[in-house]
Motif scaffolding. Sequence first.
Motif, PDB file in Angstrom:
ATOM      1  N   GLY A   1      62.249 -84.175 -22.959  1.00 40.39           N
ATOM      2  CA  GLY A   1      62.033 -83.698 -21.624  1.00 40.39           C
ATOM      3  C   GLY A   1      62.848 -82.356 -21.398  1.00 40.39           C
ATOM      4  N   SER A   2      62.690 -81.774 -20.377  1.00 36.91           N
ATOM      5  CA  SER A   2      63.118 -80.380 -19.891  1.00 36.91           C
ATOM      6  C   SER A   2      64.543 -80.262 -20.480  1.00 36.91           C
ATOM      7  CB  SER A   2      62.994 -80.043 -18.609  1.00 36.91           C
ATOM      8  OG  SER A   2      63.766 -80.869 -17.637  1.00 36.91           O
ATOM      9  N   ASP A   3      65.660 -81.281 -20.381  1.00 35.35           N
ATOM     10  CA  ASP A   3      66.913 -80.974 -20.928  1.00 35.35           C
ATOM     11  C   ASP A   3      67.099 -81.350 -22.148  1.00 35.35           C
ATOM     12  OD1 ASP A   3      66.444 -83.911 -20.851  1.00 35.35           O
ATOM     13  OD2 ASP A   3      68.038 -84.502 -19.672  1.00 35.35           O
ATOM     14  N   GLY A   4      66.013 -81.545 -22.945  1.00 36.82           N
ATOM     15  CA  GLY A   4      66.064 -81.698 -24.301  1.00 36.82           C
ATOM     16  C   GLY A   4      66.533 -82.984 -24.886  1.00 36.82           C
ATOM     17  N   SER A   5      66.550 -84.037 -24.071  1.00 36.70           N
ATOM     18  CA  SER A   5      66.602 -85.228 -24.258  1.00 36.70           C
ATOM     19  C   SER A   5      65.266 -86.223 -24.576  1.00 36.70           C
ATOM     20  CB  SER A   5      67.340 -86.215 -23.210  1.00 36.70           C
ATOM     21  OG  SER A   5      66.516 -86.180 -21.968  1.00 36.70           O
ATOM     22  N   PRO A   6      65.410 -86.871 -25.640  1.00 37.07           N
ATOM     23  CA  PRO A   6      64.281 -87.668 -26.256  1.00 37.07           C
ATOM     24  C   PRO A   6      63.591 -88.560 -25.147  1.00 37.07           C
ATOM     25  CG  PRO A   6      65.730 -87.737 -27.915  1.00 37.07           C
ATOM     26  CD  PRO A   6      66.522 -87.122 -26.591  1.00 37.07           C
ATOM     27  N   LEU A   7      62.317 -88.237 -24.658  1.00 34.06           N
ATOM     28  CA  LEU A   7      61.760 -89.328 -24.028  1.00 34.06           C
ATOM     29  C   LEU A   7      61.365 -90.480 -24.812  1.00 34.06           C
ATOM     30  CD1 LEU A   7      59.649 -86.563 -21.793  1.00 34.06           C
ATOM     31  CD2 LEU A   7      61.765 -87.714 -21.185  1.00 34.06           C
ATOM     32  N   MET A   8      60.334 -90.159 -25.704  1.00 36.43           N
ATOM     33  CA  MET A   8      59.732 -91.498 -26.602  1.00 36.43           C
ATOM     34  C   MET A   8      59.038 -90.876 -27.691  1.00 36.43           C
ATOM     35  SD  MET A   8      56.200 -91.426 -24.348  1.00 36.43           S
ATOM     36  CE  MET A   8      57.091 -91.978 -22.661  1.00 36.43           C
ATOM     37  N   ASP A   9      58.800 -91.503 -28.919  1.00 34.97           N
ATOM     38  CA  ASP A   9      58.285 -90.965 -30.082  1.00 34.97           C
ATOM     39  C   ASP A   9      56.727 -91.380 -29.906  1.00 34.97           C
ATOM     40  OD1 ASP A   9      60.849 -90.230 -30.668  1.00 34.97           O
ATOM     41  OD2 ASP A   9      61.033 -91.465 -32.504  1.00 34.97           O
ATOM     42  N   MET A  10      56.022 -90.749 -30.714  1.00 34.79           N
ATOM     43  CA  MET A  10      54.680 -90.780 -30.723  1.00 34.79           C
ATOM     44  C   MET A  10      53.955 -90.710 -31.937  1.00 34.79           C
ATOM     45  SD  MET A  10      51.240 -88.936 -28.809  1.00 34.79           S
ATOM     46  CE  MET A  10      51.086 -87.456 -29.772  1.00 34.79           C
ATOM     47  N   LEU A  11      53.324 -91.709 -32.447  1.00 30.31           N
ATOM     48  CA  LEU A  11      52.652 -91.957 -33.561  1.00 30.31           C
ATOM     49  C   LEU A  11      51.137 -91.690 -33.267  1.00 30.31           C
ATOM     50  CD1 LEU A  11      54.254 -95.214 -35.114  1.00 30.31           C
ATOM     51  CD2 LEU A  11      54.624 -92.853 -35.737  1.00 30.31           C
ATOM     52  N   GLN A  12      50.714 -90.887 -34.280  1.00 26.05           N
ATOM     53  CA  GLN A  12      49.192 -90.548 -34.298  1.00 26.05           C
ATOM     54  C   GLN A  12      48.529 -90.293 -35.614  1.00 26.05           C
ATOM     55  OE1 GLN A  12      49.278 -86.598 -32.216  1.00 26.05           O
ATOM     56  NE2 GLN A  12      48.505 -85.637 -34.113  1.00 26.05           N
ATOM     57  N   LEU A  13      47.154 -90.537 -35.673  1.00 27.17           N
ATOM     58  CA  LEU A  13      46.682 -90.207 -37.061  1.00 27.17           C
ATOM     59  C   LEU A  13      46.875 -88.864 -37.302  1.00 27.17           C
ATOM     60  CD1 LEU A  13      43.463 -92.231 -36.387  1.00 27.17           C
ATOM     61  CD2 LEU A  13      45.328 -92.975 -37.704  1.00 27.17           C
ATOM     62  N   ALA A  14      47.082 -88.559 -39.026  1.00 30.05           N
ATOM     63  CA  ALA A  14      47.648 -87.541 -39.352  1.00 30.05           C
ATOM     64  C   ALA A  14      46.492 -86.139 -39.012  1.00 30.05           C
ATOM     65  CB  ALA A  14      47.667 -87.506 -40.906  1.00 30.05           C
ATOM     66  N   GLU A  15      45.096 -86.814 -38.843  1.00 32.32           N
ATOM     67  CA  GLU A  15      43.993 -85.679 -38.853  1.00 32.32           C
ATOM     68  C   GLU A  15      44.062 -85.085 -37.332  1.00 32.32           C
ATOM     69  OE1 GLU A  15      41.725 -89.617 -38.794  1.00 32.32           O
ATOM     70  OE2 GLU A  15      43.413 -88.521 -39.930  1.00 32.32           O
ATOM     71  N   GLU A  16      44.600 -86.135 -36.544  1.00 32.98           N
ATOM     72  CA  GLU A  16      44.695 -85.526 -34.865  1.00 32.98           C
ATOM     73  C   GLU A  16      45.433 -84.105 -34.804  1.00 32.98           C
ATOM     74  OE1 GLU A  16      45.379 -88.352 -31.748  1.00 32.98           O
ATOM     75  OE2 GLU A  16      45.850 -89.911 -33.473  1.00 32.98           O
ATOM     76  N   PRO A  17      44.874 -83.427 -33.727  1.00 30.77           N
ATOM     77  CA  PRO A  17      45.606 -82.227 -33.430  1.00 30.77           C
ATOM     78  C   PRO A  17      47.191 -82.343 -33.023  1.00 30.77           C
ATOM     79  CG  PRO A  17      43.485 -82.366 -32.255  1.00 30.77           C
ATOM     80  CD  PRO A  17      43.878 -83.786 -32.812  1.00 30.77           C
ATOM     81  N   VAL A  18      47.949 -81.409 -33.335  1.00 29.37           N
ATOM     82  CA  VAL A  18      49.337 -81.545 -33.085  1.00 29.37           C
ATOM     83  C   VAL A  18      49.549 -81.342 -31.727  1.00 29.37           C
ATOM     84  CG1 VAL A  18      51.805 -80.396 -33.333  1.00 29.37           C
ATOM     85  CG2 VAL A  18      49.865 -80.572 -35.149  1.00 29.37           C
ATOM     86  N   PRO A  19      50.262 -82.492 -30.970  1.00 30.34           N
ATOM     87  CA  PRO A  19      50.456 -82.229 -29.535  1.00 30.34           C
ATOM     88  C   PRO A  19      51.438 -81.157 -29.115  1.00 30.34           C
ATOM     89  CG  PRO A  19      51.793 -84.052 -30.490  1.00 30.34           C
ATOM     90  CD  PRO A  19      51.051 -83.542 -31.602  1.00 30.34           C
ATOM     91  N   GLN A  20      51.179 -80.585 -27.969  1.00 32.23           N
ATOM     92  CA  GLN A  20      51.696 -79.161 -27.483  1.00 32.23           C
ATOM     93  C   GLN A  20      52.809 -79.374 -26.401  1.00 32.23           C
ATOM     94  OE1 GLN A  20      51.630 -76.392 -29.382  1.00 32.23           O
ATOM     95  NE2 GLN A  20      50.177 -77.720 -30.617  1.00 32.23           N
ATOM     96  N   ALA A  21      53.965 -78.779 -26.258  1.00 36.02           N
ATOM     97  CA  ALA A  21      54.663 -78.682 -25.031  1.00 36.02           C
ATOM     98  C   ALA A  21      53.639 -78.632 -23.900  1.00 36.02           C
ATOM     99  CB  ALA A  21      55.948 -77.915 -25.100  1.00 36.02           C
ATOM    100  N   GLY A  22      54.208 -79.267 -22.670  1.00 38.70           N
ATOM    101  CA  GLY A  22      53.265 -78.987 -21.458  1.00 38.70           C
ATOM    102  C   GLY A  22      52.202 -79.626 -21.430  1.00 38.70           C
ATOM    103  N   GLN A  23      51.512 -80.377 -22.527  1.00 41.01           N
ATOM    104  CA  GLN A  23      50.264 -80.608 -22.637  1.00 41.01           C
ATOM    105  C   GLN A  23      50.270 -82.260 -22.076  1.00 41.01           C
ATOM    106  OE1 GLN A  23      48.777 -81.340 -26.584  1.00 41.01           O
ATOM    107  NE2 GLN A  23      46.999 -82.355 -25.899  1.00 41.01           N
ATOM    108  N   GLU A  24      49.267 -82.518 -21.066  1.00 37.87           N
ATOM    109  CA  GLU A  24      49.366 -84.045 -20.634  1.00 37.87           C
ATOM    110  C   GLU A  24      48.641 -84.986 -21.749  1.00 37.87           C
ATOM    111  OE1 GLU A  24      46.585 -86.038 -17.701  1.00 37.87           O
ATOM    112  OE2 GLU A  24      48.236 -85.306 -16.685  1.00 37.87           O
ATOM    113  N   LEU A  25      49.534 -85.981 -22.142  1.00 34.93           N
ATOM    114  CA  LEU A  25      48.997 -86.752 -23.278  1.00 34.93           C
ATOM    115  C   LEU A  25      48.782 -88.204 -22.983  1.00 34.93           C
ATOM    116  CD1 LEU A  25      51.740 -85.647 -25.776  1.00 34.93           C
ATOM    117  CD2 LEU A  25      49.491 -84.869 -25.759  1.00 34.93           C
ATOM    118  N   ARG A  26      47.803 -88.796 -23.137  1.00 32.89           N
ATOM    119  CA  ARG A  26      47.443 -90.252 -23.112  1.00 32.89           C
ATOM    120  C   ARG A  26      48.028 -90.978 -24.329  1.00 32.89           C
ATOM    121  NH1 ARG A  26      43.682 -91.808 -18.984  1.00 32.89           N
ATOM    122  NH2 ARG A  26      42.747 -93.313 -20.682  1.00 32.89           N
TER     123      ARG A  26
END
Length: 538
Positions: free
Chosen positions: A428-453
């Motif tokens: 989150g904006s305060d630096g606290s963890p919101l959740m962990d996300m697992l994805q396939l290694a070949e997927e693009p790296v998620p970016q800050a501010g990006q909306e993720l499904r």
Amino acid sequence: MAAEQDPEARAAARPLLTDLYQATMALGYWRAGRARDAAEFELFFRRCPFGGAFALAAGLRDCVRFLRAFRLRDADVQFLASVLPPDTDPAFFEHLRALDCSEVTVRALPEGSLAFPGVPLLQVSGPLLVVQLLETPLLCLVSYASLVATNAARLRLIAGPEKRLLEMGLRRAQGPDGGLTASTYSYLGGFDSSSNVLAGQLRGVPVAGTLAHSFVTSFSGSEVPPDPMLAPAAGEGPGVDLAAKAQVWLEQVCAHLGLGVQEPHPGERAAFVAYALAFPRAFQGLLDSYSVWRSGLPNFLAVALALGELGYRAAGVRLDSGDLLQQAQEIRKVFRAAAARFQVPWLESVLIVVSNNIDEEALARLAQEGSEVNVIGIGTSVVTCPQQPSLGGVYKLVAVGGQPRMKLTEDPEKQTLPGSKAAFRLLGSDGSPLMDMLQLAEEPVPQAGQELRVWPPGAREPCTVRPAQVEPLLRLCLQQGQLCEPLPSLAESRALAQLSLSRLSPEHRRLQSPAQYQVVLSERLQALVNSLCAGQSP
């Protein structure tokens, strides 16, 4: 950190510290011509220990030592030959003799990181036969270390930042290896020191300890020290007979406390004098060998004041029985009154150390405001993890030859997540963890501010999240058997653990009925899971 340069490498674990079925599977792989198939395993746990919402990752340094030293000796191979079928092809044993971890790659959560269910603590890739053989020893090295570190972290959270915690459970531990592991990783989890001298020598854990009741009760009071003289702390002036000086002070102390001068035990006083002569700058009195109030406390004050006259300051007192909270509060009152009576202000702040089967409930009582306890020694409750004696770590195959593998089973909780994966912490904006996300290694790296499904566990529909920050979790530790970067010191991993815990939200950090931290899947990973569950090829 090669084996010949690191005396701990062999001590940490040996290749045959494993289950026999690893060797039987190795033979099966070799016989099927699959020994060198590229494979990937993940080491993780399914539920947070102790009913909490977090764990600490630990044991990585021991794993690296083990992997870099991994080699079956002739005696190891000969033993395996004695327990495998007698008609086993000798070429298999020659294959075993040549094995090492020079083709093994490991990605890992840094030691001291927060860990959550399903997120790999280790990803291990390499030849199928080799990485299969690594399962049991890696689980052994990671699971107990992480369990103890998490247990210690819980105790530190209860104690708060000000109380000093001493691990003193070696004599209660599950054998020498368990004792060394517990001392090492209780320090990582937040304890300040350990009584375990070997942990100090091998691992750099700060060590602490003074005296036991046996030392006190071994004295009768008739002993004459070979040299009873103690020089002033400043080093100038003649030495003083400490026992005689303590006897003079005893009369004043007893008068102040309303005791007869004959009540304090002479043997206890002689023991205190002997210890003070050996450790004049670190004198600590164990008060409850006979009677805290009629003997231990007045004898301590007499010796402490005698030392004070020579320019030394007593370090503290220890209590090991009775109502520790109440006694500490009353002793502090005595110290304050004696400090005023004898004009020695330092006596007010003498440390009060307590021990005696302290668990989470007892610790919470001792940590409350106004307890007057400074140092808390904990043994059994930290090293044996009585609330949950096992982390429940598992090591599961996720890919072979670049193709995902998934265990379905009759129990949905035991289903594995297929494929080579990357893991990220969404903040989150305060630096606290919101959740962990697992994805396939070949997927693009998620970016800050990006909306993720993303897909929460058991959800029928995805949800969206927009993290303010994204942290990659798994770091390349070993590549083709070579260390990629120096591992942090134990003290650095300890600092990371405390920093990580401080950033965790209070609802996830609380120890009773915490909010469960979410580990979510990317849409592509969820789609792969769904297809394999439906029996479709990836």
